[in-house]
Enzyme design. Structure first.
Site, PDB file in Angstrom:
ATOM      1  CB  SER A   1      51.788  15.390 -63.125  1.00 50.04           C
ATOM      2  OG  SER A   1      53.037  14.763 -62.944  1.00 50.04           O
TER       3      SER A   1
ATOM      4  CE  LYS B   1      59.398   8.679 -66.811  1.00 52.32           C
ATOM      5  NZ  LYS B   1      60.415   9.042 -65.798  1.00 52.32           N
TER       6      LYS B   1
ATOM      7  N   GLY C   1      63.609  12.632 -53.243  1.00 55.70           N
ATOM      8  CA  GLY C   1      63.325  13.038 -54.626  1.00 55.70           C
ATOM      9  C   GLY C   1      62.089  13.913 -54.827  1.00 55.70           C
TER      10      GLY C   1
ATOM     11  CG  MET D   1      66.528   9.844 -58.167  1.00 59.13           C
ATOM     12  SD  MET D   1      66.479   9.412 -59.899  1.00 59.13           S
ATOM     13  CE  MET D   1      68.093   9.997 -60.398  1.00 59.13           C
TER      14      MET D   1
HETATM   15  P1  NDP Z   1      63.836   1.108 -63.757  1.00 63.36           P
HETATM   16  O1  NDP Z   1      62.889   0.004 -63.471  1.00 63.36           O
HETATM   17  O2  NDP Z   1      64.098   1.523 -65.161  1.00 63.36           O
HETATM   18  O3  NDP Z   1      65.263   0.752 -63.115  1.00 63.36           O
HETATM   19  C1  NDP Z   1      65.348   0.258 -61.806  1.00 63.36           C
HETATM   20  C2  NDP Z   1      66.807   0.249 -61.379  1.00 63.36           C
HETATM   21  O4  NDP Z   1      66.857  -0.084 -60.004  1.00 63.36           O
HETATM   22  C3  NDP Z   1      67.674  -0.769 -62.119  1.00 63.36           C
HETATM   23  O5  NDP Z   1      68.963  -0.241 -62.268  1.00 63.36           O
HETATM   24  C4  NDP Z   1      67.654  -1.961 -61.150  1.00 63.36           C
HETATM   25  O6  NDP Z   1      68.786  -2.805 -61.282  1.00 63.36           O
HETATM   26  C5  NDP Z   1      67.716  -1.233 -59.841  1.00 63.36           C
HETATM   27  N1  NDP Z   1      67.200  -1.987 -58.684  1.00 63.36           N
HETATM   28  C6  NDP Z   1      65.921  -2.368 -58.453  1.00 63.36           C
HETATM   29  N2  NDP Z   1      65.833  -3.000 -57.264  1.00 63.36           N
HETATM   30  C7  NDP Z   1      67.085  -3.030 -56.745  1.00 63.36           C
HETATM   31  C8  NDP Z   1      67.643  -3.543 -55.537  1.00 63.36           C
HETATM   32  N3  NDP Z   1      66.875  -4.161 -54.634  1.00 63.36           N
HETATM   33  N4  NDP Z   1      68.964  -3.387 -55.319  1.00 63.36           N
HETATM   34  C9  NDP Z   1      69.742  -2.764 -56.233  1.00 63.36           C
HETATM   35  N5  NDP Z   1      69.275  -2.244 -57.392  1.00 63.36           N
HETATM   36  C10 NDP Z   1      67.951  -2.382 -57.643  1.00 63.36           C
HETATM   37  O7  NDP Z   1      63.288   2.329 -62.886  1.00 63.36           O
HETATM   38  P2  NDP Z   1      63.573   3.878 -63.150  1.00 63.36           P
HETATM   39  O8  NDP Z   1      65.007   4.034 -63.475  1.00 63.36           O
HETATM   40  O9  NDP Z   1      62.560   4.428 -64.064  1.00 63.36           O
HETATM   41  O10 NDP Z   1      63.259   4.527 -61.710  1.00 63.36           O
HETATM   42  C11 NDP Z   1      64.157   4.355 -60.610  1.00 63.36           C
HETATM   43  C12 NDP Z   1      63.612   5.089 -59.401  1.00 63.36           C
HETATM   44  O11 NDP Z   1      63.671   6.498 -59.581  1.00 63.36           O
HETATM   45  C13 NDP Z   1      62.150   4.746 -59.111  1.00 63.36           C
HETATM   46  O12 NDP Z   1      62.054   4.468 -57.734  1.00 63.36           O
HETATM   47  C14 NDP Z   1      61.393   6.010 -59.460  1.00 63.36           C
HETATM   48  O13 NDP Z   1      60.279   6.191 -58.612  1.00 63.36           O
HETATM   49  C15 NDP Z   1      62.449   7.084 -59.193  1.00 63.36           C
HETATM   50  N6  NDP Z   1      62.238   8.304 -59.994  1.00 63.36           N
HETATM   51  C16 NDP Z   1      62.002   9.470 -59.341  1.00 63.36           C
HETATM   52  C17 NDP Z   1      61.824  10.647 -60.042  1.00 63.36           C
HETATM   53  C18 NDP Z   1      61.552  11.920 -59.298  1.00 63.36           C
HETATM   54  O14 NDP Z   1      61.172  12.907 -59.934  1.00 63.36           O
HETATM   55  N7  NDP Z   1      61.769  11.955 -58.004  1.00 63.36           N
HETATM   56  C19 NDP Z   1      61.875  10.687 -61.524  1.00 63.36           C
HETATM   57  C20 NDP Z   1      62.156   9.392 -62.117  1.00 63.36           C
HETATM   58  C21 NDP Z   1      62.311   8.252 -61.361  1.00 63.36           C
HETATM   59  P3  NDP Z   1      68.822  -3.983 -62.419  1.00 63.36           P
HETATM   60  O15 NDP Z   1      69.184  -3.297 -63.706  1.00 63.36           O
HETATM   61  O16 NDP Z   1      69.872  -4.893 -61.919  1.00 63.36           O
HETATM   62  O17 NDP Z   1      67.440  -4.569 -62.433  1.00 63.36           O
END
Ligand code: NDP
Length: 275
Positions: free
Chosen positions: A21, A70, A242, A218
């Site tokens: 950033s 966040k 992403g 992403m």
């Molecule tokens: P969270 O920790 O809030 O959520 C993670 C999600 O991934 C949950 O739904 C979780 O499921 C799921 N998950 C994790 N591991 C697995 C797996 N092995 N198989 C299936 N589902 C899985 O993370 P965020 O939502 O904040 O971020 C998600 C991704 O998005 C990150 O990798 C982050 O780097 C990326 N990101 C990219 C951005 C960009 O600008 N490019 C901006 C924001 C995020 P469960 O609920 O069952 O645990």
């Protein structure tokens, strides 16, 4: 109190030294001839809010917030955008005359990146994988594109179900588990899970893909992410990672703070070359 002669911005996170950033916002500032300084700042769970308040007291104009703060940023904001409310998460804070406003620019960043790649979402069947902060953040802007259908699939099914229920929309929306998905290709699959970060794949069947399905992860990196590699191995022609979303969500934050929309084409190339 330290007085600065240019406007000050920060990004808070933990870890934070990897954050792109500061580079991105300094690039936008030079390009748009804005005098500002943007730095990264490590915070801890128990001092994040205190640090933000001190920054405001020192004249800070705004900040970005990344993992894991966040949710705390959402609590700190005195008013929030609709996107931030649904996400329960804020990645952009705006300080104005003692008022703290919160926004979530991830969704607008994703849509801008998809449009940059000439991906239309209108009337399309979309699968959103994940129900964490990122999935929640992109939900409203995605629905605003009026897809034919938006299915949220998550490993923890209840989270997907709850998220779908939060939304009041004419678009057909539902939250399901991976085993509930019918064997029919989607037009667009967005991986908003963090599976790729641990070199893992969400348990998706190849019957959800056709050659024309667009797959968006992403997560970004120099090589293909596991999700995008899986899609390519199954004959998908178009995969996107992403990195562009990262640039575009920053551009939206910058515009909110400075009232000027930066160009993103050159920066995309620079960041890609640095990966
Ligand atoms: P969270 O920790 O809030 O959520 C993670 C999600 O991934 C949950 O739904 C979780 O499921 C799921 N998950 C994790 N591991 C697995 C797996 N092995 N198989 C299936 N589902 C899985 O993370 P965020 O939502 O904040 O971020 C998600 C991704 O998005 C990150 O990798 C982050 O780097 C990326 N990101 C990219 C951005 C960009 O600008 N490019 C901006 C924001 C995020 P469960 O609920 O069952 O645990």
């Amino acid at each position: 109190m330290k007085v600065h002669n240019v406007d000050q911005y920060l990004v808070y996170g933990n870890p934070i030294q990897q954050s792109k950033s500061p580079f991105i916002h300094q690039h936008f500032a030079e390009q748009t001839h804005q005098a500002l300084q943007y730095r990264s700042q490590l915070a801890e769970d128990d001092d994040f809010k205190l640090q933000v308040r001190s920054f405001i007291a020192a004249g800070g104009k705004g900040c970005n917030v990344t993992a894991p703060f966040k949710g705390q940023a959402f609590e700190l904001a005195q008013s929030v955008s609709e996107e931030a409310r649904i996400a329960g998460a804020v990645n952009t804070l705006i300080f104005n005359d003692g008022h703290i406003a919160g926004d979530n620019t991830d969704g607008r960043g994703l849509i801008a990146d998809l449009k940059f790649h000439q991906v239309s979402m209108t009337n399309k069947r979309i699968l959103l994988v994940g129900a964490g902060g990122a999935a929640r953040g992109v939900l409203l802007p995605l629905l605003a594109e009026q897809p034919q259908k938006l299915i949220i699939v998550n490993r923890t099914v209840e989270k997907a179900e709850q998220l779908a229920k939060l939304i009041d929309t004419p678009v057909k929306t539902c939250g399901v588990g991976f085993a509930d998905l019918a064997d029919k290709p989607f037009d667009l699959i967005i991986n908003a899970s963090s599976a790729s970060l641990s070199n893992d794949l969400p348990p998706l069947k190849s019957s959800l893909l056709s050659a024309d399905t667009i797959c968006y992860d992403m997560v970004y990196r120099a090589s293909n992410t596991p999700f995008n590699q899986w899609a390519m191995d199954n004959g998908v022609k178009t995969t996107i990672d992403g990195l562009g979303m990262l640039v575009e969500q920053a551009a939206v934050s910058f515009e909110i703070w400075r009232g000027v929309k930066p160009e993103t084409v050159e920066l995309r190339k620079i960041l890609r070359a640095q990966l």
